[in-house]
Design an enzyme around this catalytic site. Structure first.
Site, mmCIF file in Angstrom:
data_model
loop_
_atom_site.group_PDB
_atom_site.id
_atom_site.type_symbol
_atom_site.label_atom_id
_atom_site.label_comp_id
_atom_site.label_asym_id
_atom_site.label_seq_id
_atom_site.Cartn_x
_atom_site.Cartn_y
_atom_site.Cartn_z
ATOM 1 N N LYS A 82 0.837 -1.196 0.000
ATOM 2 C CA LYS A 82 0.000 0.000 0.000
ATOM 3 C C LYS A 82 0.875 1.249 0.000
ATOM 4 C CE LYS A 82 -3.946 2.153 2.357
ATOM 5 N NZ LYS A 82 -4.965 2.001 3.414
ATOM 6 N N SER A 138 -9.547 2.736 1.687
ATOM 7 C CA SER A 138 -8.473 3.371 0.960
ATOM 8 C C SER A 138 -7.428 2.376 0.433
ATOM 9 C CB SER A 138 -7.766 4.374 1.886
ATOM 10 O OG SER A 138 -7.170 3.691 3.008
ATOM 11 N N SER A 162 -11.011 0.441 5.695
ATOM 12 C CA SER A 162 -10.218 0.620 4.481
ATOM 13 C C SER A 162 -9.585 -0.646 3.928
ATOM 14 C CB SER A 162 -9.111 1.664 4.718
ATOM 15 O OG SER A 162 -9.678 2.941 4.873
#
Length: 381
Positions: A82, A138, A162
């Site tokens: 990420k 996210s 997320s």
């Protein structure tokens, strides 16, 4: 060489097994991952940055270690990282030490508010199931990369949902460990792969996933179903798919349903106050205390709480509007309970997630039930 069809059928654990026995070379597995990335990421936009030279060099190092007699628990497993996580973070160091090979940074939002979805300098990240829809956020790129077969494992963080929201909308497994989401969690193709990941990032003796039932918990497992946690109005189509998957857990994972009505107070104000030191925390503390008391009583009576992961289907690239995608996830970010989203099936051709919530520290139970369900075909994945 590893052809694309073979690569797409390999779990992280199977890759590690084949690399450790030298039936596959880590460098060939990583080449297959990079080839898949080149094939689909032009339209998917799951990655903000690619690291092919570094990845191939690290794969060569893994092969040399195996040839020298070492056994690495995640040998040669391609990994998406990420973008908000630095490549030398503690968990990435542990995963690399276990044999994982990072191949790039996955997409995250571009400075939007807490209603988030992924973006790159080439445009928004697409949902692998329908490019006109968002994969959620996210940890958007991580979920999309796993769902599209670029990597079997990717890192995520979950401050309000997320990990679990994009896992639900992309049809993969996404785990938020115990805590408020600051401990990173995995996006994975299977519960077993998520367990292998967690075993390397938390501690080396993480309990293995037992396909026959939850380790340390005698069958049957008691669970409570809630369509909305008393927090929102959920889409009837989403609830129907999730409830059908939950009912099938009875046979596949030994679930016995308790008659509990789980109703929490809206955690929104408390969630925001936790992130604003200047805010008045009086009401926030009251909300958290009330929800903590409800959840404590619930987990005195049952082992799991089961819900849809999201109240609505994926939104488009213009955002969710007034709808809260995190309505069913963020309460347990405040309470610290671990939760996992597993694929429940499809609604209008796109995935629906089923959320399992357990008492703090019971990730082993979550992953064992998820593995029993998906392994027996109880939940579509």
């Amino acid at each position: 060489m590893v052809d694309q069809a073979t690569y797409l059928g390999l779990s992280a654990r199977r890759i590690a097994e084949l690399v450790n026995t030298r039936e596959l070379a880590a460098v060939d597995v990583v080449r297959a991952a990079l080839a898949r990335l080149a094939e689909v990421d032009g339209w998917l936009r799951a990655f903000r940055d690619h690291w092919p030279d570094q990845a191939l060099a690290e794969a060569v190092a893994v092969d040399r270690a195996i040839t020298a007699g070492r056994r690495l628990p995640l040998a040669g497993v391609p990994l998406g990282v990420k973008a908000w996580e630095w490549p030398d973070s503690p968990q990435i160091r542990r995963l690399r030490a276990a044999g994982c090979v990072p191949i790039g940074a996955t997409s995250v939002p571009r400075g939007t508010d807490w209603q988030t979805w992924g973006h790159t300098d080439r445009g928004p990240t697409s949902n692998p199931w329908r490019p006109d829809l968002s994969p959620g956020g996210s940890s958007a790129g991580s979920a999309a990369a796993v769902a599209a077969g670029i990597v079997p494992l990717a890192t995520g963080t979950d401050g309000a949902g997320s990990i679990r929201v994009p896992a639900a909308w992309c049809g993969v497994v996404g785990l938020k460990p115990t805590g408020r989401g600051r401990v990173p969690g995995p996006l994975a193709r299977s519960a077993a792969d998520a367990a292998a990941y967690l075993g390397r990032t938390l501690h080396a003796t993480w309990p293995p996933v037992d396909q026959s039932g939850p380790p340390g918990c005698a069958l049957p497992v008691a669970a409570a179903w809630s369509a909305d946690l008393g927090l929102c109005e959920a889409d009837a189509r989403i609830v129907a798919v999730a409830r059908s998957a939950a009912d099938r857990l009875t046979a596949g994972a030994g679930i016995v349903w308790g008659d509990l009505d789980v109703r929490l107070r809206d955690p929104g104000a408390a969630w925001r106050a936790l992130r604003d030191p200047a805010a008045d925390h009086t009401e926030a503390k009251a909300v958290r205390a009330r929800n903590d008391a409800v959840l404590s009583a619930v987990f005195d009576a049952v082992d799991l709480v089961v819900t849809p992961t999201t109240p609505r289907p994926p939104h488009g690239h213009d955002g969710p509007g007034e709808h809260l995608s995190v309505a069913l996830t963020w309460a347990v970010n405040l309470s610290g309970h671990p939760a996992v989203s597993v694929p429940a099936g499809l609604s209008d051709g796109v995935p629906v997630g089923l959320q399992l919530i357990a008492a703090p520290g019971r990730e082993d139970l979550l992953l064992a039930v998820a593995a029993a369900a998906t392994g027996s075909g109880v939940i579509a994945g």
